[in-house]
Design an enzyme around this catalytic site. Structure first.
Site, PDB file in Angstrom:
ATOM      1  N   VAL A  14      -1.739   0.271 -11.452  1.00 20.83           N
ATOM      2  CA  VAL A  14      -0.869   1.079 -12.312  1.00 20.83           C
ATOM      3  C   VAL A  14      -1.357   1.027 -13.760  1.00 20.83           C
ATOM      4  O   VAL A  14      -1.407   2.040 -14.455  1.00 20.83           O
ATOM      5  CB  VAL A  14       0.601   0.595 -12.201  1.00 20.83           C
ATOM      6  CG1 VAL A  14       1.499   1.335 -13.178  1.00 20.83           C
ATOM      7  CG2 VAL A  14       1.114   0.771 -10.777  1.00 20.83           C
ATOM      8  N   ARG A  99      15.765  -2.834 -12.953  1.00 17.65           N
ATOM      9  CA  ARG A  99      16.279  -1.510 -12.560  1.00 17.65           C
ATOM     10  C   ARG A  99      17.778  -1.457 -12.325  1.00 17.65           C
ATOM     11  O   ARG A  99      18.407  -0.425 -12.519  1.00 17.65           O
ATOM     12  CB  ARG A  99      15.583  -1.057 -11.265  1.00 17.65           C
ATOM     13  CG  ARG A  99      14.141  -0.706 -11.459  1.00 17.65           C
ATOM     14  CD  ARG A  99      13.529  -0.317 -10.120  1.00 17.65           C
ATOM     15  NE  ARG A  99      12.087  -0.299 -10.220  1.00 17.65           N
ATOM     16  CZ  ARG A  99      11.269  -0.473  -9.188  1.00 17.65           C
ATOM     17  NH1 ARG A  99      11.760  -0.655  -7.977  1.00 17.65           N
ATOM     18  NH2 ARG A  99       9.971  -0.436  -9.358  1.00 17.65           N
ATOM     19  N   CYS A 130       8.306   3.808  -6.694  1.00 15.45           N
ATOM     20  CA  CYS A 130       7.478   5.013  -6.544  1.00 15.45           C
ATOM     21  C   CYS A 130       8.093   6.042  -5.577  1.00 15.45           C
ATOM     22  O   CYS A 130       8.061   7.246  -5.842  1.00 15.45           O
ATOM     23  CB  CYS A 130       6.075   4.638  -6.088  1.00 15.45           C
ATOM     24  SG  CYS A 130       6.018   3.239  -4.978  1.00 15.45           S
ATOM     25  N   HIS A 242       2.112   9.002  -1.707  1.00 10.32           N
ATOM     26  CA  HIS A 242       3.235   8.747  -0.809  1.00 10.32           C
ATOM     27  C   HIS A 242       3.777  10.090  -0.293  1.00 10.32           C
ATOM     28  O   HIS A 242       3.909  11.055  -1.064  1.00 10.32           O
ATOM     29  CB  HIS A 242       4.380   8.043  -1.543  1.00 10.32           C
ATOM     30  CG  HIS A 242       4.127   6.600  -1.868  1.00 10.32           C
ATOM     31  ND1 HIS A 242       2.958   5.936  -1.562  1.00 10.32           N
ATOM     32  CD2 HIS A 242       4.929   5.688  -2.476  1.00 10.32           C
ATOM     33  CE1 HIS A 242       3.052   4.674  -1.967  1.00 10.32           C
ATOM     34  NE2 HIS A 242       4.236   4.503  -2.538  1.00 10.32           N
TER      35      HIS A 242
HETATM   36  N1  LIG Z   1       1.418   0.726  -7.195  1.00  6.78           N
HETATM   37  C1  LIG Z   1       2.490   1.508  -7.235  1.00  6.78           C
HETATM   38  O1  LIG Z   1       2.546   2.604  -6.635  1.00  6.78           O
HETATM   39  C2  LIG Z   1       3.677   1.080  -8.018  1.00  6.78           C
HETATM   40  C3  LIG Z   1       4.688   1.992  -8.196  1.00  6.78           C
HETATM   41  C4  LIG Z   1       5.813   1.622  -8.908  1.00  6.78           C
HETATM   42  C5  LIG Z   1       5.868   0.347  -9.421  1.00  6.78           C
HETATM   43  N2  LIG Z   1       4.854  -0.537  -9.237  1.00  6.78           N
HETATM   44  C6  LIG Z   1       4.975  -1.865  -9.829  1.00  6.78           C
HETATM   45  O2  LIG Z   1       4.026  -2.028 -10.875  1.00  6.78           O
HETATM   46  C7  LIG Z   1       3.623  -3.377 -10.959  1.00  6.78           C
HETATM   47  C8  LIG Z   1       2.115  -3.473 -10.851  1.00  6.78           C
HETATM   48  O3  LIG Z   1       1.674  -2.884  -9.663  1.00  6.78           O
HETATM   49  P1  LIG Z   1       0.120  -2.634  -9.361  1.00  6.78           P
HETATM   50  O4  LIG Z   1       0.110  -1.798  -8.156  1.00  6.78           O
HETATM   51  O5  LIG Z   1      -0.603  -2.180 -10.580  1.00  6.78           O
HETATM   52  O6  LIG Z   1      -0.364  -4.137  -8.994  1.00  6.78           O
HETATM   53  P2  LIG Z   1      -1.846  -4.740  -9.040  1.00  6.78           P
HETATM   54  O7  LIG Z   1      -2.868  -3.698  -8.822  1.00  6.78           O
HETATM   55  O8  LIG Z   1      -1.817  -5.915  -8.128  1.00  6.78           O
HETATM   56  O9  LIG Z   1      -2.001  -5.290 -10.558  1.00  6.78           O
HETATM   57  C9  LIG Z   1      -1.198  -6.321 -11.070  1.00  6.78           C
HETATM   58  C10 LIG Z   1      -1.447  -6.466 -12.556  1.00  6.78           C
HETATM   59  O10 LIG Z   1      -0.562  -7.466 -13.056  1.00  6.78           O
HETATM   60  C11 LIG Z   1      -1.337  -8.453 -13.742  1.00  6.78           C
HETATM   61  N3  LIG Z   1      -0.745  -9.784 -13.618  1.00  6.78           N
HETATM   62  C12 LIG Z   1      -0.448 -10.442 -12.479  1.00  6.78           C
HETATM   63  N4  LIG Z   1       0.054 -11.661 -12.775  1.00  6.78           N
HETATM   64  C13 LIG Z   1       0.060 -11.774 -14.123  1.00  6.78           C
HETATM   65  C14 LIG Z   1       0.440 -12.795 -15.035  1.00  6.78           C
HETATM   66  N5  LIG Z   1       0.942 -13.953 -14.617  1.00  6.78           N
HETATM   67  N6  LIG Z   1       0.313 -12.546 -16.360  1.00  6.78           N
HETATM   68  C15 LIG Z   1      -0.177 -11.378 -16.794  1.00  6.78           C
HETATM   69  N7  LIG Z   1      -0.569 -10.372 -15.984  1.00  6.78           N
HETATM   70  C16 LIG Z   1      -0.452 -10.569 -14.654  1.00  6.78           C
HETATM   71  C17 LIG Z   1      -2.694  -8.424 -13.056  1.00  6.78           C
HETATM   72  O11 LIG Z   1      -3.647  -9.018 -13.905  1.00  6.78           O
HETATM   73  P3  LIG Z   1      -4.925  -9.806 -13.297  1.00  6.78           P
HETATM   74  O12 LIG Z   1      -5.901  -8.742 -12.871  1.00  6.78           O
HETATM   75  O13 LIG Z   1      -5.375 -10.601 -14.467  1.00  6.78           O
HETATM   76  O14 LIG Z   1      -4.411 -10.622 -12.155  1.00  6.78           O
HETATM   77  C18 LIG Z   1      -2.869  -6.912 -12.894  1.00  6.78           C
HETATM   78  O15 LIG Z   1      -3.273  -6.344 -14.106  1.00  6.78           O
HETATM   79  C19 LIG Z   1       4.385  -4.099  -9.832  1.00  6.78           C
HETATM   80  O16 LIG Z   1       5.571  -4.639 -10.380  1.00  6.78           O
HETATM   81  C20 LIG Z   1       4.700  -2.996  -8.874  1.00  6.78           C
HETATM   82  O17 LIG Z   1       5.835  -3.283  -8.089  1.00  6.78           O
HETATM   83  C21 LIG Z   1       3.751  -0.192  -8.556  1.00  6.78           C
END
Ligand SMILES: NC(=O)c1ccc[n+]([C@@H]2O[C@H](COP(=O)([O-])OP(=O)(O)OC[C@H]3O[C@@H](n4cnc5c(N)ncnc54)[C@H](OP(=O)(O)O)[C@@H]3O)[C@@H](O)[C@H]2O)c1
Length: 344
Positions: A14, A99, A130, A242
């Site tokens: 994201v 939320r 999403c 999706h």
């Molecule tokens: N993907 C979707 O369709 C979607 C839709 C709506 C909402 N979301 C929400 O958006 C959020 C991120 O989703 P994503 O899909 O982007 O996940 P992702 O690809 O797994 O990325 C997670 C991100 O969070 C960072 N992170 C994890 N632990 C951390 C910490 N302790 N301190 C600082 N940064 C940290 C990671 O950094 P590192 O690389 O350094 O680990 C990475 O940049 C989640 O809450 C998810 O539920 C996602």
């Protein structure tokens, strides 16, 4: 003088999309900073034609930041968002951490943009799940027209909705199956390659999953608490995008033609609906695009005033990053946010 914007979770699915969208839309930012965990310190991420060095979210000083787009997961958001807000930045969060908090607006700008005004209570605004985001974009014009009573939805959710590790798992499993290697399952509970899994997020006592519950609670908060909704959420082996099969029961009569006409002019919606081979949208075509696409609009004759339709969108864009940037734009367009450096 523009805004200073921090992207927390900039190395994730994201977060990277947020950086692309800020650049594409020429968001009025003077400075953009990329933040993630200590693991990613010094890594580079693309922002337009520049690269940004990733900094540590845990130690970053937010005192001159105006907007923090947060996509670092719920646990991190619960911990850091109040601290960032206390330093005067507005946090727009993608996780489910805030939320359902009555003091936090839950916003899909095409549906309830004015709700952003409520940000002053905690200086946090939440982005929906999403699946909910694309659903309410498509439901809103129909609700305005004929008042929705009940929705039955089945989702077909891509693996990118579960983060970058989940995308890697689908890729690795697919490769292993073709090369007769070991199929390793870590992120999902069952094999996802060449399979579908009727389970997203944890199980609740009533047998529904948290993902299904989120669609109910969020549709009520964003669109109308009177709408009844039941969902079955399914993970499918698609990388991005999706899809949703949606059946709607209305209080008033509504024809397919009236629904189609309303959806054609509704913000964020694109109707792609020819009753012929290929005359509909699939997630493959929606990936990388901003709209919520609607196809297969038809009467559901099993209820008095019923319609059925197929709704598809890029979950990383409308389902997360694009929606978050649109919320920031809604704040700015309403004159609710003055850049700290300008004010000084
Ligand atoms: N993907 C979707 O369709 C979607 C839709 C709506 C909402 N979301 C929400 O958006 C959020 C991120 O989703 P994503 O899909 O982007 O996940 P992702 O690809 O797994 O990325 C997670 C991100 O969070 C960072 N992170 C994890 N632990 C951390 C910490 N302790 N301190 C600082 N940064 C940290 C990671 O950094 P590192 O690389 O350094 O680990 C990475 O940049 C989640 O809450 C998810 O539920 C996602």
């Amino acid at each position: 003088m523009g805004y200073k914007v921090a992207i927390a979770g900039a190395t994730g699915n994201v977060g990277r999309e947020m950086l692309d969208i800020l650049a594409e839309r020429a968001f009025p930012a003077d400075e953009v900073v990329a933040l993630a965990s200590r693991r990613s310190l010094g890594q580079e991420v693309a922002f337009g034609d520049k690269t940004l060095k990733v900094k540590d979210l845990a130690t970053y000083d937010f005192s001159d930041v105006d907007i923090c787009l947060m996509s670092a997961g719920g646990t991190v958001s619960k911990q850091v968002s109040p601290k960032i807000a206390a330093q005067g930045a507005v946090v727009i969060d993608n996780s489910s951490a805030w939320r359902y908090d009555a003091d936090v607006p839950l916003v899909v700008p095409e549906v309830n943009a004015d709700a952003v005004k409520g940000f002053t209570r905690k200086r946090i605004i939440a982005n929906p799940n999403c699946s909910t985001a694309q659903l309410v974009v498509a439901l809103k014009p129909l609700h305005d027209l004929a008042t929705i009573k009940r929705v039955v939805v089945a989702t077909y959710q891509s693996v990118s909705g579960a983060g970058k590790d989940a995308m890697d798992e689908l890729f690795q499993q697919t490769r292993a199956i073709f090369s007769a290697g070991d199929v390793v399952t870590k992120k999902f509970t069952k094999r996802i390659a060449f399979n579908v899994i009727p389970h997203i997020d944890q199980f609740m006592e009533d047998g529904y999953t948290k993902e299904e519950w989120k669609m109910v609670a969020e549709t009520k908060k964003i669109l109308d608490p009177k709408i009844k909704l039941t969902a079955t959420c399914v993970r499918v082996p698609v990388f991005i995008g999706h899809s949703e099969a949606v059946n709607i029961e209305f209080a008033k009569p509504i024809t397919v033609e009236e629904a189609t006409a309303a959806l054609r002019t509704a913000p964020g919606c694109v109707v792609m609906d020819k009753r012929e081979d290929g005359g509909y949208i699939t997630p493959h075509e929606a990936a990388g695009e901003d709209p919520t696409y609607i196809s297969r609009i038809r009467e559901d004759a099993t209820v008095e005033n019923g319609l059925a339709m197929w709704v598809v969108s890029d979950n990383l864009r409308k389902g997360a990053a694009l929606n978050a940037v649109q919320i920031a734009e809604a704040l700015i367009n309403r004159g609710l946010l003055t850049a700290k450096r300008k004010a000084a």
